[in-house]
Scaffold this motif. Structure first.
Motif, PDB file in Angstrom:
ATOM      1  N   THR A 329       3.321  -4.405   0.978  1.00 55.28           N
ATOM      2  CA  THR A 329       3.973  -3.286   0.288  1.00 55.28           C
ATOM      3  C   THR A 329       4.731  -3.812  -0.917  1.00 55.28           C
ATOM      4  O   THR A 329       5.518  -4.751  -0.803  1.00 55.28           O
ATOM      5  CB  THR A 329       4.955  -2.556   1.223  1.00 55.28           C
ATOM      6  OG1 THR A 329       4.248  -1.991   2.321  1.00 55.28           O
ATOM      7  CG2 THR A 329       5.683  -1.448   0.480  1.00 55.28           C
ATOM      8  N   SER A 331       6.970  -1.925  -3.977  1.00 51.15           N
ATOM      9  CA  SER A 331       7.491  -0.698  -4.566  1.00 51.15           C
ATOM     10  C   SER A 331       8.490  -1.063  -5.652  1.00 51.15           C
ATOM     11  O   SER A 331       9.530  -1.655  -5.362  1.00 51.15           O
ATOM     12  CB  SER A 331       8.152   0.169  -3.480  1.00 51.15           C
ATOM     13  OG  SER A 331       8.746   1.315  -4.053  1.00 51.15           O
ATOM     14  N   ASP A 356       0.419  -0.643   0.356  1.00 54.02           N
ATOM     15  CA  ASP A 356       1.245   0.390  -0.280  1.00 54.02           C
ATOM     16  C   ASP A 356       1.698  -0.104  -1.643  1.00 54.02           C
ATOM     17  O   ASP A 356       2.267  -1.198  -1.756  1.00 54.02           O
ATOM     18  CB  ASP A 356       2.480   0.706   0.573  1.00 54.02           C
ATOM     19  CG  ASP A 356       2.122   1.276   1.930  1.00 54.02           C
ATOM     20  OD1 ASP A 356       1.098   1.966   2.016  1.00 54.02           O
ATOM     21  OD2 ASP A 356       2.869   1.031   2.894  1.00 54.02           O
ATOM     22  N   ASP A 385      -1.733   3.668   0.355  1.00 55.51           N
ATOM     23  CA  ASP A 385      -0.753   4.628  -0.157  1.00 55.51           C
ATOM     24  C   ASP A 385      -0.409   4.258  -1.598  1.00 55.51           C
ATOM     25  O   ASP A 385       0.036   3.136  -1.868  1.00 55.51           O
ATOM     26  CB  ASP A 385       0.510   4.589   0.721  1.00 55.51           C
ATOM     27  CG  ASP A 385       1.434   5.767   0.474  1.00 55.51           C
ATOM     28  OD1 ASP A 385       1.364   6.351  -0.614  1.00 55.51           O
ATOM     29  OD2 ASP A 385       2.231   6.092   1.360  1.00 55.51           O
TER      30      ASP A 385
END
Length: 512
Positions: A329, A331, A356, A385
């Motif tokens: 992930t 972000s 993600d 995602d």
């Protein structure tokens, strides 16, 4: 054929059944025995030496609920399991401070003894409220393995010790420390009496009581307080760290060495770090280097969340170069990035296994779409995602990345609200992604054609028509189950208007 029962019989039968259902269940013999035992404190404590292990959990629950502090203290010392999941019980019963302190006092007495009690097995005091949820209910009627109450890393050494119990005795080993597992949330406000008492006990029994914390959240707390608590926490036990503070870059530099000691960290969230207007470029670079160097020691990091971080622009490569393992992930939200940052990101080895990816709030309007296309393409085999909300992506840029999106075979959720996209491009996106069998939810912006004016006022009737057109296309292309819904911020209050299939309006659209 069954004989017809009289109406009176049916009424009486229903009435008696209703009465039975309405009456509370009578107390079990086990509960009555526990209540009787707890009425006599001396007898309850004396009985612990011979009490079957199956009776400890229900008796402990009753003592905890009834605030029998001395009995609780004695039960902790005689606890016949390797783990005492006190946190799960505290979640259910909202304990009195005295009761919690009594449990810790019992542990303190246990650790003070040079010779441990014969029945002593306690290795872990678990204060996490979301762990071992079923322990106290399981033991109300079903026997469980004591090994199931331990984390794998705790249970394994215990099994090994049991195998060699029959061997020739050697020198007496040192007393093993007891681990206290806790999730910490540090924030300003009313002092946490329970945490303060726990810290006091850990400091008093240094070496015999190890404070382990898997999840640590830090909000607006003075650095002095943070350092005081981290000094007694086993930093290598922390796996999930969230720093939600408005810090200067220099403050992050002071905190950085603690991060480097969290060798088992798997998830890191960092938000709202700003640079001081009085700091020199050389000092800024020193603080950034001090922070990014800590990533070299994080060999298990899987998830990285960076929100509102002011120093990232033209320095993202410095962060990426220090990562030791591929991320699952990534972000980066509400940050300023340069085109060279995005290029470095798309070329980095540690993004090829992303599940993600979030770039919400990162302005991409004036950037070439090439790096974003490469980034999505490189992660296309694993990406599940994708969040590109509020990136200012235009039609021409979006068209370039469409082929890469169409290759994301594992994609389940795609959100790109707040981007000025036309209906034609939305229809093109639908055609490119319709074959992605795992894609189930798409959150898209209201298309440009649905606005009344340049101020961003939505024409709900047009939006309804355009939404219906997309739903019809999904039906015609054989994917009626794929959920496409629109969301766009209101220009007046910022709340989003959702549409699927009817609008969920913000108050600005409601009639007076």
């Amino acid at each position: 054929m069954w004989p017809k029962l009289p109406q009176v019989y049916l009424q009486d039968s229903f009435r008696s059944r209703f009465i039975r259902m309405s009456m509370p269940a009578p107390p079990r013999l086990l509960d009555l025995a526990g209540q009787s035992l707890l009425r006599d404190q001396a007898s309850a404590i004396a009985a612990l030496e011979v009490l079957p292990m199956e009776l400890f959990p229900p008796l402990f629950t009753a003592a905890f609920a009834g605030r029998h502090s001395e009995t609780l203290k004695a039960m902790v010392q005689a606890w016949p399991f390797a783990c005492l999941p006190l946190g799960a019980l505290m979640k259910e019963q909202r304990p009195h401070q005295e009761t919690f302190q009594a449990a810790l006092d019992g542990l303190d007495v246990l650790l003070a003894q040079e010779v441990r009690p014969r029945r002593w097995k306690l290795q872990v005091l678990d204060l996490r409220k979301n762990a071992h949820q079923d322990f106290w209910t399981v033991w109300s009627g079903t026997r469980a393995s004591m090994y199931s109450l331990l984390e794998p890393e705790v249970a394994q050494p215990m099994r090994k010790r049991r195998k060699v119990e029959g061997c020739k005795p050697g020198p007496k080993p040192p007393l093993a420390p007891v681990e206290v597992l806790i999730d910490l949330c540090l924030k300003e406000g009313t002092p946490d009496e329970s945490l303060a008492y726990l810290i006091q006990k850990v400091q008093q029994r240094k070496g015999l009581l190890r404070l382990c914390c898997k999840k640590l959240k830090i909000f607006a707390v003075p650095m002095q307080t943070i350092k005081k608590i981290l000094k007694i926490v086993q930093l290598d036990s922390i796996q999930d760290l969230e720093v939600n503070c408005t810090w200067k870059l220099s403050t992050l530099g002071k905190f950085a060495p603690h991060v480097g000691q969290m060798g088992n960290l798997r998830r890191l969230l960092l938000s709202h770090i700003h640079m001081s207007s009085h700091s020199t470029p050389a000092k800024e670079q020193q603080c950034v280097s001090q922070f990014t160097a800590q990533f070299l020691r994080l060999h298990h990091l899987e998830e990285l969340y960076l929100d509102s971080i002011s120093f990232l622009e033209d320095r993202l490569d410095q962060v990426l170069r220090c990562l030791k393992t591929p991320l699952e992930t990534l972000s980066i939200t509400n940050c300023l990035l340069s085109e060279s940052d995005l290029t470095h990101l798309s070329q980095h080895l540690n993004v090829s296994q992303l599940k993600d990816l979030g770039l919400s709030g990162v302005s991409l309007t004036n950037m070439s779409p090439g790096p974003l296309q490469v980034l999505i393409e490189r992660a296309s085999a694993t990406l599940q995602d994708l969040d590109l909300d509020e990136c200012g992506i235009m039609d021409s840029q979006f068209t370039v990345i469409l082929p890469a999106l169409g290759r994301c075979s594992q994609l389940t959720t795609f959100s790109f609200c707040g981007n000025p996209i036309s209906m034609a491009v939305l229809e093109n996106l639908l055609r490119h992604t319709i074959r992605l069998s795992k894609l189930s939810h798409v959150l898209y912006p209201a298309p440009l054609e649905s606005y009344e004016d340049a101020r961003g006022t939505l024409h709900l009737g047009r939006l309804a028509q355009l939404h219906a057109r997309l739903k019809q296309m999904l039906q015609e292309l054989g994917r009626p189950g794929m959920v496409w819904f629109s969301a766009n911020p209101c220009p007046h209050c910022g709340d989003r208007t959702f549409y699927d299939p009817e609008p969920i309006l913000c108050p600005c659209y409601m009639p007076a």
